[in-house]
Structures are given as C-alpha cells and as structure tokens.
Design an enzyme around this catalytic site. Structure first.
Site, PDB file in Angstrom:
ATOM      1  N   CYS A  49       0.872  -1.172   0.000  1.00 19.55           N
ATOM      2  CA  CYS A  49       0.000   0.000   0.000  1.00 19.55           C
ATOM      3  C   CYS A  49       0.909   1.221   0.000  1.00 19.55           C
ATOM      4  O   CYS A  49       1.691   1.400   0.939  1.00 19.55           O
ATOM      5  CB  CYS A  49      -0.869  -0.024   1.258  1.00 19.55           C
ATOM      6  N   CYS A  86      -0.515   3.945  -6.466  1.00 20.08           N
ATOM      7  CA  CYS A  86      -1.421   3.317  -5.495  1.00 20.08           C
ATOM      8  C   CYS A  86      -1.636   1.905  -6.002  1.00 20.08           C
ATOM      9  O   CYS A  86      -1.868   1.706  -7.203  1.00 20.08           O
ATOM     10  CB  CYS A  86      -2.745   4.087  -5.433  1.00 20.08           C
TER      11      CYS A  86
HETATM   12  N1  DGL Z   1      -3.845   0.660  -2.113  1.00 23.45           N
HETATM   13  C1  DGL Z   1      -3.526   1.814  -1.386  1.00 23.45           C
HETATM   14  C2  DGL Z   1      -2.315   2.550  -1.871  1.00 23.45           C
HETATM   15  O1  DGL Z   1      -1.503   1.931  -2.498  1.00 23.45           O
HETATM   16  C3  DGL Z   1      -4.470   2.519  -0.517  1.00 23.45           C
HETATM   17  C4  DGL Z   1      -5.690   3.067  -1.090  1.00 23.45           C
HETATM   18  C5  DGL Z   1      -6.568   3.601   0.015  1.00 23.45           C
HETATM   19  O2  DGL Z   1      -6.913   2.821   0.897  1.00 23.45           O
HETATM   20  O3  DGL Z   1      -6.882   4.796   0.008  1.00 23.45           O
HETATM   21  O4  DGL Z   1      -2.146   3.712  -1.624  1.00 23.45           O
END
Ligand code: DGL
Length: 266
Positions: A86, A196
């Site tokens: 993440c 993301c």
């Molecule tokens: N998948 C996430 C990232 O890479 C988080 C997205 C979220 O929960 O806002 O930032």
C-alpha cells in the site's frame, strides 16, 4: 555436529514461514500477483483491511496505528517478512514500522518513477491517494527524478481506490479518470505512474482514459524483485519445492479478497 543440526533446523523453520502482505483492501493483490509469479514456492498471508478502507482518507496517526496492528497480527501468524503493499501506508508508516521492528525485514511498494524517467518520458502524471501525494517522502522522490528533461507531477485521486474497492463499473471509472486528466491535457503528458496499488487493477481503464500513446508504469514488478533479492540476501528464502499457498485475512470478515484474487489475479 548436533549444534549445527539445531541451527539448520531452526533456520529451516524460518525459511518455511510465510511472507505477510497488507493493504487497505484489494489493491495489494496486484503486488501479491507479482510476488507469487517471482516467488512461486513461498507461502503468503494477505491481510486486506477492508474495515478501515480507504486509507487515503485517514490521518497519519490512524494509518500508523492501523499498520502496527496489522504487522502484529501477521507476526502472530509467524510471518518472516512484511511487504507493505500500500503506497499510502508505506509513505506514512514504513520508517516508524522499521524502527518498531528492527529485526523484521519490511519491504515497501515503490512507485515506478525511475523506470518512467529511464524510458524517456517527458511529462509524467503520478497518480496516488491525497495522503501519499502530500507526503514528504513522495514529494522528494518526484523531485529527485524530475531531471534529464523529465517532469513528474503528483496527481491526487481522491475517489479512485474507493471506486475500485467497491466494484464500480469500467464506465464510471473511465469517466472519473477523464475528469482527473482534464487539467493536464492542454500541456500534454506522455507517461502515467501508478502510485497506489489499487490502480494496476484498472490499468485498461486508465489507458483508455489517457490515450493509447501514454505509457503506464507500475511498481509491482520492481518491488517483487526487490523482495526476492532481500530474502535471498538474508537467507530467508523458502527451500520448498511445492507451489506456495495464500491465506487471506479480511478485517471485515468477508471473502471479497479471495474472490477478487481468483477473478483478476490468476
Ligand atoms: N492501495 C492503497 C495505496 O496503495 C491505498 C488506497 C486507500 O486505501 O486509500 O495507496
């Protein structure tokens, strides 16, 4: 000899332990897919924190506390290393996590900014959550790579991870992306970095909304390669010959992660 035997056995136990991977939801599955491709004999535990998603709308303190709680769960399940799948949790929490668990290898997803520069792009939009875009670590990454005639622009996408997490249609996602890209059309852009881990899951929609001549860069492959190199450097890689397993933990108790993984990542 027997001392040696004991050492070898405890080492083997560690080698066969799973790798813990976490994200706010389905996003990190895009990285899990690459990890499994490169490390087919490893076992993984994937924690998707759907009860707290999206992280992009949370405060630093909340993200840090949540991330620590998840690492504790993964450690209690015997994880030998952690992959922060993440970008938002990575940008906010990786340094404090490494300080809190000094003996635990912790790898964070890295947006593919350098590959976009090396590929010769001139003006690149780096899409990420608002929390990531506002992080100093992220800003520094864009700054140091904005050279050799290449400019990087951080573009916050407030709703995109939420839309992907909640199965919005391709049309809705494309429409949202068109509005995100609109302010950058006049000066043009020739590259997009997916900052993301949710975004690679809608790469086709991103390509369609951006235009076929815009190249899209995803950091999953580089991060998976880095994980593999680190495990072998620390002699923590699995010795197993069998294909590894994946266990899913979802904080909302649903089977969404597993269904999503089977549908989009296999
Ligand atoms: N998948 C996430 C990232 O890479 C988080 C997205 C979220 O929960 O806002 O930032």
């Amino acid at each position: 000899r027997s001392r040696n035997g004991i050492r070898t056995r405890s080492h083997a136990l560690m080698n066969s332990a799973p790798i813990g991977v976490f994200d706010s939801g389905v996003g990190g599955l895009s990285l899990l897919r690459e990890l499994r491709r490169l490390l087919p004999n490893e076992d993984f535990i994937y924690y998707g924190d759907r009860a707290n998603a999206p992280y992009g709308a949370k405060t630093h303190g909340e993200i840090l506390e949540i991330s620590k709680g998840i690492v504790d769960v993964l450690l209690s399940r015997g994880a030998k290393a952690i992959v922060v799948a993440c970008n938002t949790a990575k940008a906010v929490a990786i340094d404090p996590l490494r300080a809190a668990y000094p003996n635990l290898p912790i790898i964070g997803i890295e947006p593919a900014v350098k590959p976009a520069r090396v590929a010769g792009c001139k003006r690149v939009l780096v899409l990420a959550t608002p929390v990531t875009v506002n992080e100093s670590r992220f800003a520094a990454l864009l700054r140091t790579n904005s050279r050799d005639g290449c400019e990087f622009i951080g573009v916050p996408c407030r709703d995109l991870a939420f839309m992907i997490e909640n199965d919005r249609t391709s049309e809705e996602i494309e429409e949202y992306l068109s509005s995100v890209f609109a302010p950058y059309r006049a000066d043009g852009f020739d590259g997009i970095v997916l900052g993301c881990t949710h975004y690679p899951l809608v790469k086709d929609e991103i390509t369609r909304a951006a235009g076929a001549d815009v190249r899209v860069f995803d950091g999953s492959d580089g991060t998976a390669r880095h994980t593999k190199a680190l495990l072998s450097e620390l002699s923590l890689d699995s010795w197993a010959r069998k294909i590894g397993t994946v266990e899913f933990i979802s904080s909302d108790g649903s089977d969404h992660l597993e269904r999503f993984y089977n549908k989009f990542c296999i």
